[in-house]
Design an enzyme around this catalytic site. Structure first.
Site, short mmCIF file in Angstrom:
data_model
loop_
_atom_site.label_atom_id
_atom_site.label_comp_id
_atom_site.label_asym_id
_atom_site.label_seq_id
_atom_site.Cartn_x
_atom_site.Cartn_y
_atom_site.Cartn_z
N HIS A 92 0.80 -1.24 0.00
CA HIS A 92 0.00 0.00 0.00
C HIS A 92 0.83 1.30 0.00
CE1 HIS A 92 -3.30 -2.69 1.28
NE2 HIS A 92 -2.42 -3.20 2.12
C1 BDR Z 1 -2.07 0.38 5.73
O1 BDR Z 1 -2.12 -0.18 7.04
C2 BDR Z 1 -0.84 -0.60 7.43
O2 BDR Z 1 -0.89 -1.88 7.95
C3 BDR Z 1 0.05 -0.51 6.21
O3 BDR Z 1 1.36 -0.13 6.58
C4 BDR Z 1 -0.61 0.53 5.36
O4 BDR Z 1 -0.19 1.83 5.70
C5 BDR Z 1 -2.88 -0.51 4.79
O5 BDR Z 1 -4.20 -0.60 5.22
#
Ligand code: BDR
Ligand code: CA
Length: 323
Positions: A244
């Site tokens: 992400h």
């Molecule tokens: C987001 O949540 C975190 O676990 C990841 O680093 C990312 O920023 C994804 O939903």
């Protein structure tokens, strides 16, 4: 060089964003601020320091942020599939040779923006606690930010609950404050876009083979993440995972990596089942001005190009004065 502040909760995918940011030729990371999120604040701070050291960028200062969300949560965390399977308490990188700066993240964000002689970009890939606290402490700072790029939210679906994405769910009030803060341009990379681009082990092998600090650091931290993601949130392609946070940096390198629409978006801070849900007014049902550029999709080939070009750059190992 475009100056950026990177707010992270490192976090395996955050480490990829850091590696891309320090490797991208057009970006100058002024500092990393750390947030409570994937892990405790001391763990996200330690992992951020380890990552920068592994990248040969011990010159980039790290500022620890707030250890608590903006306001107490009205509901306990919903039982969910453990993120401990995705984000290692300690990344598999050598211990950092330094600590965080004495100044706290919120004070540093405010003083850096107020002293800025050119606009600064903020990239926030963690719960928005630090950014909201900075805006509340000093609302004028928004004038010094040309663009705020956030990883968070989801129009079609959530990942922490059926309704909410993790970063927003972890501090919905902070997200609400930031969405409404009046930044000149707020761009959100939600799950709608981040799930369009994945990384798999074939890509990790390619990155490792680059022989650069960026390539080997990313290969080292993503193996665990891909295994954990596959167990808890399997994607259509087996043994692959969306990374992400990295999409925010890919967007700064190549804005066409995502398809954006200017919409009104808000955050649910009150209801039980929808706590932390981002509501996106795609059909303009509200008489409300658009406040967010929302990414509805992303392009895998463009993402791969940005990833490879930033990680193959030797500049991540150049140290102070990267220009
Ligand atoms: C987001 O949540 C975190 O676990 C990841 O680093 C990312 O920023 C994804 O939903
Ligand atoms: Ca993150």
């Amino acid at each position: 060089m475009r100056p950026i502040i990177l707010d992270v909760d490192t976090g395996n995918d955050d480490a990829v964003a850091i590696a891309m940011a320090v490797g991208a030729s057009g970006l100058d990371v002024l500092g990393c601020t750390t947030a409570l999120g994937n892990l405790t604040l001391s763990q996200t701070t330690d992992n951020t320091l380890r990552t920068l050291d592994a990248l040969g960028r011990s010159d980039v200062p790290v500022y620890a942020g707030r250890a608590k969300p903006l306001v107490p949560r009205p509901y306990p965390f919903a039982p969910g599939r453990s993120s401990g399977l995705m984000h290692e308490a300690t990344l598999p990188l050598a211990a950092a040779g330094r600590g965080a700066a004495h100044e706290g993240a919120v004070d540093w964000i405010v003083s850096t923006l107020r002293a800025a002689t050119e606009p600064i970009t903020i990239v926030a890939v963690a719960p928005l606690t630090n950014i909201a606290a900075a805006v509340i402490a000093a609302p004028d700072i928004v004038e010094h930010v040309d663009e705020l790029v956030i990883m968070g939210g989801g129009h079609e679906f959530g990942n922490r609950t059926p309704a909410a994405e993790f970063n927003i769910y972890a501090d919905p009030t902070a997200a609400d404050v930031v969405f409404q803060a009046g930044f000149e341009r707020t761009v959100v990379m939600p799950l709608d876009a981040t799930h369009d681009v994945v990384m798999d082990r074939a890509m990790l092998e390619r990155l490792d083979a680059l022989g650069t600090p960026g390539g080997s650091t990313v290969a080292a931290v993503l193996d665990f993440y891909i295994t954990g993601h596959d167990l808890t949130h399997p994607m259509e392609q087996a043994a692959s995972a969306p990374v992400h946070d990295a999409l925010c940096i890919a967007y700064l390198m190549d804005p066409e990596v995502v398809e954006l629409r200017h919409v009104h978006a808000s955050v649910d801070t009150t209801s039980f089942h929808n706590y932390g849900r981002t509501t996106v007014d795609v059909n303009q049902r509200l008489d409300a001005e658009p406040n967010i550029w929302w990414a509805f999709s992303a392009d895998q080939a463009r993402f791969d190009r940005a990833l490879l070009s930033s990680l193959q750059s030797a500049s991540s190992n150049e140290g102070p004065g990267k220009k």
